[in-house]
Write an enzyme that holds these catalytic residues in place. Structure first.
Site, short mmCIF file in Angstrom:
data_model
loop_
_atom_site.label_atom_id
_atom_site.label_comp_id
_atom_site.label_asym_id
_atom_site.label_seq_id
_atom_site.Cartn_x
_atom_site.Cartn_y
_atom_site.Cartn_z
N SER A 162 0.53 -4.41 -10.56
CA SER A 162 1.13 -5.72 -10.33
C SER A 162 0.09 -6.80 -10.09
O SER A 162 0.29 -7.96 -10.42
CB SER A 162 2.10 -5.67 -9.13
OG SER A 162 1.42 -5.36 -7.93
N ASP A 207 5.00 0.13 -6.95
CA ASP A 207 3.81 -0.14 -7.73
C ASP A 207 2.60 0.53 -7.09
O ASP A 207 1.51 0.51 -7.65
CB ASP A 207 3.56 -1.65 -7.84
CG ASP A 207 2.38 -1.96 -8.76
OD1 ASP A 207 2.39 -1.45 -9.90
OD2 ASP A 207 1.46 -2.69 -8.35
N ARG A 260 0.84 -1.19 0.00
CA ARG A 260 0.00 0.00 0.00
C ARG A 260 0.88 1.24 0.00
O ARG A 260 1.93 1.29 0.63
CB ARG A 260 -0.93 0.02 1.22
CG ARG A 260 -2.09 -0.98 1.12
CD ARG A 260 -3.06 -0.58 0.02
NE ARG A 260 -4.20 -1.50 -0.08
CZ ARG A 260 -4.26 -2.53 -0.90
NH1 ARG A 260 -3.21 -2.82 -1.67
NH2 ARG A 260 -5.34 -3.28 -0.96
N GLU A 293 -3.22 8.06 -5.42
CA GLU A 293 -3.26 7.44 -6.75
C GLU A 293 -4.50 7.95 -7.48
O GLU A 293 -5.58 7.93 -6.91
CB GLU A 293 -3.32 5.91 -6.63
CG GLU A 293 -2.08 5.29 -6.03
CD GLU A 293 -2.18 3.77 -5.88
OE1 GLU A 293 -3.25 3.20 -6.23
OE2 GLU A 293 -1.21 3.16 -5.43
N HIS A 315 0.17 0.84 -9.98
CA HIS A 315 -0.64 -0.12 -9.23
C HIS A 315 -1.21 -1.20 -10.16
O HIS A 315 -2.42 -1.46 -10.17
CB HIS A 315 -1.77 0.61 -8.49
CG HIS A 315 -2.25 -0.15 -7.28
ND1 HIS A 315 -2.82 0.46 -6.19
CD2 HIS A 315 -2.24 -1.47 -6.98
CE1 HIS A 315 -3.16 -0.44 -5.28
NE2 HIS A 315 -2.82 -1.63 -5.74
#
Length: 311
Positions: free
Chosen positions: A276, A250, A226, A255, A274
């Site tokens: 993955s 990632d 996170r 975001e 984000h």
């Protein structure tokens, strides 16, 4: 039993779900299209429905998330009384671990920097590179995803230590298992630190300036857990000073990352949006559907549910 399905399932997935709950009525929608009318008369929701819509779900018995994380649903009153909340832990290990391993290896071999040279049409030699073989790798969060990460690093000869909240005995692929209390000393010895920690009051801001300062000079930091784990200004400072050799994120906070954020231009930082997990690796959705089907069968039989979140 009426079941609302939100993930983008294919015909094979639908057959798996419907075989697990014979006689049930299935309604297929999506997170973007679902509305109060759809949720108010269902017994099961499979998928990450927007939390405000749950107020209309008066007869809901099971909310089966398609994510491993569940922090958006744990606030008091979000999930209706009498409804079980289950997550998709166990579905994402392969996808997220491969992404983390690939990111760390790219940094150790300076591949992003060579890509930059290619774009500049520069034929240059960036010098010495590193290897995961023999490296000390610290994995923060030693559950399903962390174990997959450890397996990949261990497979190429790295020495892997896992970190969990509670002490447990170390089993392969981990050579050692530690607790969060031991973290400062562990950071000083790690060549690579990979975090897959969830967002909790104990983890938010954990990767601070003090954290990065305790890391071994020339080490690498990777995070696919996170974004709120990381003090991003402190990470940029650690990269700019050269204390860290590189980092891969990632996840970040917020975001999407704002256009003017310093992370965009941080040296030796590999940044991905984000991606993955989610459904980018097709087997992930297969795994999620299998977990949901298992819990539909358990619910019908009155059996304990897999990945049941205890509040």
């Amino acid at each position: 039993m009426r079941i609302l399905v939100l993930p983008p399932v294919n015909n094979s997935h639908k057959a798996t779900l419907e075989e697990a709950a014979p006689g049930a009525e299935f309604v297929y929608s999506s997170p973007a299209e679902v509305n109060e009318t759809q949720v108010e008369d269902v017994d099961v929701i499979f998928g990450n429905v927007r939390p405000p819509l749950l107020g209309a779900a008066s007869r809901l018995r099971l909310l089966q998330l398609n994510s491993a994380g569940y922090d958006k649903y744990v606030a008091c009153g979000t999930v209706p009384a009498g409804c079980a909340l289950c997550c998709a832990t166990g579905a994402y290990g392969q996808a997220v671990s491969e992404h983390l391993f690939a990111s760390a290896l790219c940094l150790m071999k300076k591949l992003p920097s060579y890509r930059d040279l290619q774009r500049e049409h520069t034929w240059g030699d960036l010098g010495e590179v590193r290897s995961p073989a023999g490296a000390n790798v610290l994995v923060l969060g030693a559950g399903d995803i962390g174990t997959h990460v450890a397996r990949l690093f261990s497979g190429v000869g790295a020495h892997v230590c896992g970190v969990r909240r509670a002490r447990v005995a170390a089993e392969p692929p981990f050579e050692r298992m530690a607790t969060m209390d031991e973290l400062p000393g562990l950071l000083a010895c790690a060549d690579v630190v990979c975090s897959v920690l969830p967002s909790t009051p104990a983890t938010r801001g954990l990767a601070s300036g003090e954290f990065f300062g305790a890391m071994k000079p020339g080490a690498y930091f990777c995070n696919a857990g996170r974004g709120d784990l990381v003090d991003q200004a402190a990470l940029v400072a650690a990269l700019e000073s050269g204390h860290l050799a590189g980092a891969a994120l990632d996840v970040c906070s917020p975001e999407p990352l704002p256009e003017g954020d310093a992370l965009w231009d941080a040296p030796n930082l590999l940044l991905t949006p984000h991606i993955s997990g989610f459904y980018h690796l097709p087997v992930t959705l297969d795994n999620i559907v299998a977990i949901a089907a298992e819990n539909l069968a358990h619910l019908a039989a009155g059996e304990p549910l897999r990945n049941h979140v205890e509040f």
